[in-house]
Design an enzyme around this catalytic site. Structure first.
Site, short mmCIF file in Angstrom:
data_model
loop_
_atom_site.label_atom_id
_atom_site.label_comp_id
_atom_site.label_asym_id
_atom_site.label_seq_id
_atom_site.Cartn_x
_atom_site.Cartn_y
_atom_site.Cartn_z
N GLU A 151 0.88 -1.26 0.13
CA GLU A 151 0.01 -0.03 -0.18
C GLU A 151 0.82 1.37 -0.13
O GLU A 151 0.57 2.21 -0.93
CB GLU A 151 -0.98 0.01 1.35
N ASP A 152 1.97 1.27 0.68
CA ASP A 152 2.59 2.51 1.12
C ASP A 152 4.00 2.79 0.54
O ASP A 152 4.69 3.49 0.86
CB ASP A 152 2.54 2.84 2.45
#
Ligand code: MN
Length: 499
Positions: free
Chosen positions: A76-77
């Protein structure tokens, strides 16, 4: 600041070289991926991954869940994709990480009602596919709550509310009491800082006033249990969680004298027989308060909680003390809930799926759980209902998942799990839709009761049916509490042209 060593030290399973290698590899992979990223608090991002893993370790999760916990924010990051995670760690771990990512995208508040339903639906699907996804989400949320201070006001409020309304109840339903309490108390602190402060002072004062007496009671009990040849594995004092205490105090004009379980003592003994013997011994030395003896060993709470509770008059009868008696296994299960099943599954050749009864996404076979957890059965039932209409689903969810549950018995001794305030009609439909349709009367503990009677925990419910009576009464829709009863009543009425 913690390190991977902190996580490894807190594991509750045997650390084999393979497992250690896997966990360390995940840590190095995540550290590299998050390099240079900072949390809002100014900390290195990897601290969040480590704390999430630590929270998982503390409740006894196994190496793969810890690994997925370390990796949970990577796709996600960071620049690293899920594919790369899969290449390094395999399908199973990638599947869990993906589940956590997807779950993270679900915003449960601040959306329109329809979206809210849709999102809850997704959440429950994720939960049913692999329960570890949700447990990681809880561990992740716990660390986010612990560092909530760093966020702006409006965000804080939203996250705290979501935690209180959704995540704490989930932790409760999973039986992870330890996390439930932490999530609730942290949310409470942000949602009502004054109330939090007030109750915190009350507890601290009460505890310090009673500490001496508590120590004295613990000493007396321990000494005499040993004399009776009952091994005391552990005995310790406990305070009530701040949020729960606040709720109780509010209901009793903030009068601490009216809260009997403000502080208590927990006694851990080797086996169930010892629990009952301990109860006898406690009552020999201290007078019990009538009506306050609760045997959750023979009648566990629906989330699986087991213990014997009794409230006693303390020495000189100045105040009450609640005594909780349980075995080590019950103690672990009360704290770690469903996660404790992993602790006990060690040595058995069982996977978590055998234990919990779920299989992976594309595999339709559902296995019978080894250790049946009632809410898991419930979850499975909901899954079947998932494709039906959304409103009923949400209504059912709100009542059946987030409210307290009671257990009732059939005359044959079958256990029926019901939401609080459920009626004999709800009970009847849970047994069988024909029993519901033909119901004409009911008995609770052998006494006749009306069909809209509110069943109490532990009652034996007998449904009186009639052969002549084939259809439900549309009036029942006014008082039934379960979506199951509601939908069955409606569909029968529609089929018969009565609605
Ligand atoms: Mn996270």
């Amino acid at each position: 600041m913690i390190t991977i060593e902190t996580v490894l030290k807190n594991l509750r399973f045997q650390l084999t070289p393979d497992r250690e290698k896997l966990i360390r590899k995940a840590f190095e992979f995540a550290e590299k991926a998050h390099k240079g990223q900072k949390r809002k608090s100014g900390e290195e991002y990897i601290q969040h991954s480590l704390h999430t893993a630590l929270n998982l370790a503390r409740i006894g999760m196994r190496s793969r869940t810890i690994t997925a916990g370390l990796l949970h924010d990577v796709p996600e990051d960071t620049q690293i994709t899920l594919k790369e995670v899969e290449k390094e760690f395999g399908k199973e771990i990638a599947f869990i990480v993906d589940g956590v990512t997807k779950l993270g995208k679900i915003k449960l508040r601040g959306t329109k009602e329809d979206l809210y339903i849709e999102n809850l639906r997704k959440m429950f699907l994720a939960m049913a596919q692999d329960i570890r996804v949700v447990i990681i989400k809880l561990a992740d949320r716990l660390h986010n709550m612990e560092t909530l201070e760093a966020l702006p006001d409006d965000k804080r409020e939203r996250i705290a509310r979501e935690t209180m309304e959704v995540f704490a109840p989930i932790a409760n339903r999973l039986g992870i009491g330890d996390m439930k309490i932490k999530l609730e108390d942290l949310s409470f602190k942000f949602l009502d800082p004054n109330g939090y402060q007030e109750v915190k002072e009350i507890t601290e004062k009460a505890y310090s006033h009673r500490k001496k007496i508590m120590d004295q009671v613990m000493h007396t009990l321990k000494e005499n249990l040993t004399k009776e040849n009952i091994e005391v594995i552990n005995v310790y004092g406990r305070t009530k969680s701040l949020y729960r205490l606040y709720q109780k105090l509010k209901a009793h004009e903030m009068d601490t004298a009216k809260v009997y379980d403000l502080i208590g003592i927990r006694i851990v003994v080797p086996n169930i027989a010892d629990c009952y013997e301990t109860l006898g011994l406690v009552h020999k030395y201290y007078r019990p308060l009538i009506g306050r003896i609760k045997d959750y060993i023979s009648l566990p709470k629906p989330n699986g909680y087991q213990s014997i509770h009794t409230t006693i008059f303390g020495p000189k009868e100045k105040f009450f003390l609640e005594i909780q008696i349980r075995t080590q296994k019950m103690d672990n299960e009360a704290e770690f809930g469903i996660a404790a099943h992993w602790i006990y599954s060690e040595g058995k050749k069982k996977s978590w799926r055998d234990l919990i009864g779920f299989t992976k996404v594309n595999n339709a076979i559902i296995e019978k759980p080894d250790e049946d957890v009632l809410w898991v059965q419930q979850l499975r039932e909901w899954q079947k209902e998932l494709n039906k209409d959304g409103d009923a689903f949400l209504e059912g969810l709100k009542i059946e998942f987030f409210k307290n549950h009671i257990l009732a018995f059939s005359p044959k001794g079958d256990i029926i799990d019901l939401p609080e305030d459920a009626t004999p009609i709800d009970f009847a439909y849970k047994v069988h839709s024909e029993v519901g349709n033909r119901a004409v009367g009911a008995r609770a503990d052998q006494k006749m009761v009306p069909l809209d009677y509110k069943i109490r925990n532990g009652e034996i419910i007998e449904i009186i049916t009639s052969k002549e009576h084939k259809n439900p009464n549309r009036e029942w829709l006014r008082f039934v509490r379960t979506s199951n009863a509601r939908s069955r009543i409606k569909s029968t009425l529609i089929k018969e042209g009565l609605l």
